[in-house]
Design an enzyme around this catalytic site. Structure first.
Site, PDB file in Angstrom:
ATOM      1  N   ARG A  89     -24.396  -8.134  21.018  1.00  0.00           N
ATOM      2  CA  ARG A  89     -23.937  -7.390  19.847  1.00  0.00           C
ATOM      3  C   ARG A  89     -22.437  -7.516  19.629  1.00  0.00           C
ATOM      4  O   ARG A  89     -21.975  -7.641  18.498  1.00  0.00           O
ATOM      5  CB  ARG A  89     -24.335  -5.921  19.978  1.00  0.00           C
ATOM      6  CG  ARG A  89     -23.898  -5.020  18.818  1.00  0.00           C
ATOM      7  CD  ARG A  89     -24.103  -5.619  17.443  1.00  0.00           C
ATOM      8  NE  ARG A  89     -25.453  -6.111  17.220  1.00  0.00           N
ATOM      9  CZ  ARG A  89     -25.797  -6.895  16.217  1.00  0.00           C
ATOM     10  NH1 ARG A  89     -24.880  -7.325  15.360  1.00  0.00           N
ATOM     11  NH2 ARG A  89     -27.045  -7.297  16.072  1.00  0.00           N
ATOM     12  N   LYS A 124      -4.565  -5.759   3.309  1.00  0.00           N
ATOM     13  CA  LYS A 124      -5.710  -4.844   3.298  1.00  0.00           C
ATOM     14  C   LYS A 124      -6.752  -5.336   4.297  1.00  0.00           C
ATOM     15  O   LYS A 124      -7.796  -5.887   3.942  1.00  0.00           O
ATOM     16  CB  LYS A 124      -6.285  -4.741   1.885  1.00  0.00           C
ATOM     17  CG  LYS A 124      -5.299  -4.136   0.891  1.00  0.00           C
ATOM     18  CD  LYS A 124      -5.842  -4.145  -0.523  1.00  0.00           C
ATOM     19  CE  LYS A 124      -4.820  -3.577  -1.499  1.00  0.00           C
ATOM     20  NZ  LYS A 124      -5.291  -3.629  -2.906  1.00  0.00           N
ATOM     21  N   LYS A 156       7.539  -3.546  -4.084  1.00  0.00           N
ATOM     22  CA  LYS A 156       6.456  -2.962  -4.864  1.00  0.00           C
ATOM     23  C   LYS A 156       6.965  -1.776  -5.684  1.00  0.00           C
ATOM     24  O   LYS A 156       8.144  -1.411  -5.616  1.00  0.00           O
ATOM     25  CB  LYS A 156       5.315  -2.542  -3.928  1.00  0.00           C
ATOM     26  CG  LYS A 156       4.660  -3.743  -3.224  1.00  0.00           C
ATOM     27  CD  LYS A 156       3.559  -3.328  -2.271  1.00  0.00           C
ATOM     28  CE  LYS A 156       2.368  -2.722  -2.980  1.00  0.00           C
ATOM     29  NZ  LYS A 156       1.656  -3.728  -3.808  1.00  0.00           N
ATOM     30  N   GLU A 185       7.047  -7.480  -7.169  1.00  0.00           N
ATOM     31  CA  GLU A 185       5.910  -7.089  -7.995  1.00  0.00           C
ATOM     32  C   GLU A 185       6.406  -6.561  -9.338  1.00  0.00           C
ATOM     33  O   GLU A 185       7.309  -5.723  -9.385  1.00  0.00           O
ATOM     34  CB  GLU A 185       5.107  -6.010  -7.268  1.00  0.00           C
ATOM     35  CG  GLU A 185       3.926  -5.469  -8.039  1.00  0.00           C
ATOM     36  CD  GLU A 185       3.266  -4.313  -7.294  1.00  0.00           C
ATOM     37  OE1 GLU A 185       2.460  -4.588  -6.381  1.00  0.00           O
ATOM     38  OE2 GLU A 185       3.564  -3.150  -7.615  1.00  0.00           O
ATOM     39  N   ASP A 206       1.154  -7.700 -11.280  1.00  0.00           N
ATOM     40  CA  ASP A 206       0.253  -6.656 -10.812  1.00  0.00           C
ATOM     41  C   ASP A 206      -0.592  -6.106 -11.950  1.00  0.00           C
ATOM     42  O   ASP A 206      -0.065  -5.521 -12.909  1.00  0.00           O
ATOM     43  CB  ASP A 206       1.062  -5.519 -10.172  1.00  0.00           C
ATOM     44  CG  ASP A 206       0.163  -4.439  -9.594  1.00  0.00           C
ATOM     45  OD1 ASP A 206      -0.830  -4.777  -8.935  1.00  0.00           O
ATOM     46  OD2 ASP A 206       0.471  -3.249  -9.819  1.00  0.00           O
TER      47      ASP A 206
END
Length: 279
Positions: A89, A124, A156, A185, A206
């Site tokens: 597993r 992410k 950002k 961005e 963006d």
């Protein structure tokens, strides 16, 4: 791998295999794809069994980045059956997860083939698994963005808010970059103009729609006459239905968080045999 095995085995070990499989039983098993896809994470299979039991021998029949069909054998493991079952597993968890990322990445890469655009990943990722997941993206034909906050700068919206303006944030990022890559961005053409004027040469568009992205590309091509080459990347609103449209606008890259955070696992199973006879 050590942490993953400790999580599964605890202090008592594989109670089921200990209870049901004779200690001296040996045999072999095959990792088999149940569906078509792209393989990634084979090294984790080898590492699983190296830590479970060095007497288990792993032989690979494909490589990371290979496309496989349903029913195709990816690897065989030979040795003590208890050990083969104990590692099953953990090995599959990594193999199916990373192959799923490679498969989803390959789908995006295939969708924009011939455009000159590349698919990039994001930060992410699953905490603790970033390097593995980014390796799976590369196996699928994608390109890794920065590894973390430490190796490149990405200005950002919250950095802009904290700095007071996109111009201020861009100039400070460039001044403090130490020669590392700087990307800015932008969420509008006005911000695009301001960032370029402040020195940005790598822009992240963006949540631009496809039409707005085409407009931004045309605007940047005009600005390049005065400022030199400016790279463009689309991010947000990019999925398998829209990625080709974005790529055809002329952007250099598209970034897709979903290839790591939402990729379904590739279905792979382990088929066990009680002896060493070739299947």
């Amino acid at each position: 791998m050590r942490r993953a095995l400790e999580e599964d085995l605890g202090e008592a070990g594989d109670l089921t295999s200990i209870a049901t499989v004779p200690a001296d039983a040996s045999g072999h098993a095959a990792f088999v794809a149940r569906e078509s896809g792209v393989v990634a994470g084979l090294a984790l299979v080898a590492q699983t069994y190296e830590q479970v039991d060095p007497d288990v021998v792993v032989t690979f029949e494909v490589h990371d980045g290979d496309g496989v069909d349903a029913g195709q054998r990816l690897a065989t493991v030979r040795g003590p059956l208890r050990s083969i079952l104990t590692g099953e597993r953990t090995a599959l968890n990594f193999l199916t997860h990373l192959s799923g990322i490679a498969t989803r990445t390959a789908a995006f890469v295939g969708a924009i083939e011939g455009t000159g655009c590349v698919v990039r990943d994001t930060r992410k990722t699953t905490p603790g698994l970033r390097l593995l997941e980014k390796a799976a993206v590369r196996a699928g034909g994608g390109v890794s963005h920065r590894t973390g906050l430490f190796d490149a700068l990405l200005v950002k919206d919250n950095h802009v808010a904290a700095a007071g303006s996109i111009e201020a944030a861009t100039r400070r990022a460039l001044a403090g970059s130490g020669g590392r890559p700087v990307q800015v961005e932008v969420d509008s053409l006005a911000q695009l103009d301001e960032a370029v004027e402040a020195g940005a040469r790598d822009l992240l568009l963006d949540n631009f729609g496809v039409e707005d992205t085409a407009t931004a590309v045309a605007r940047v091509r005009e600005l390049e006459g005065d400022h030199g080459r400016i790279r463009l990347e689309s991010s947000g609103r990019v999925d398998l239905d829209t990625v080709a449209g974005y790529a055809r606008t002329g952007v250099d890259r598209v970034s897709v968080g979903a290839i790591t955070h939402s990729a379904p696992q590739l279905d792979v199973g382990l088929d066990i045999r009680l002896d060493d006879t070739e299947r």
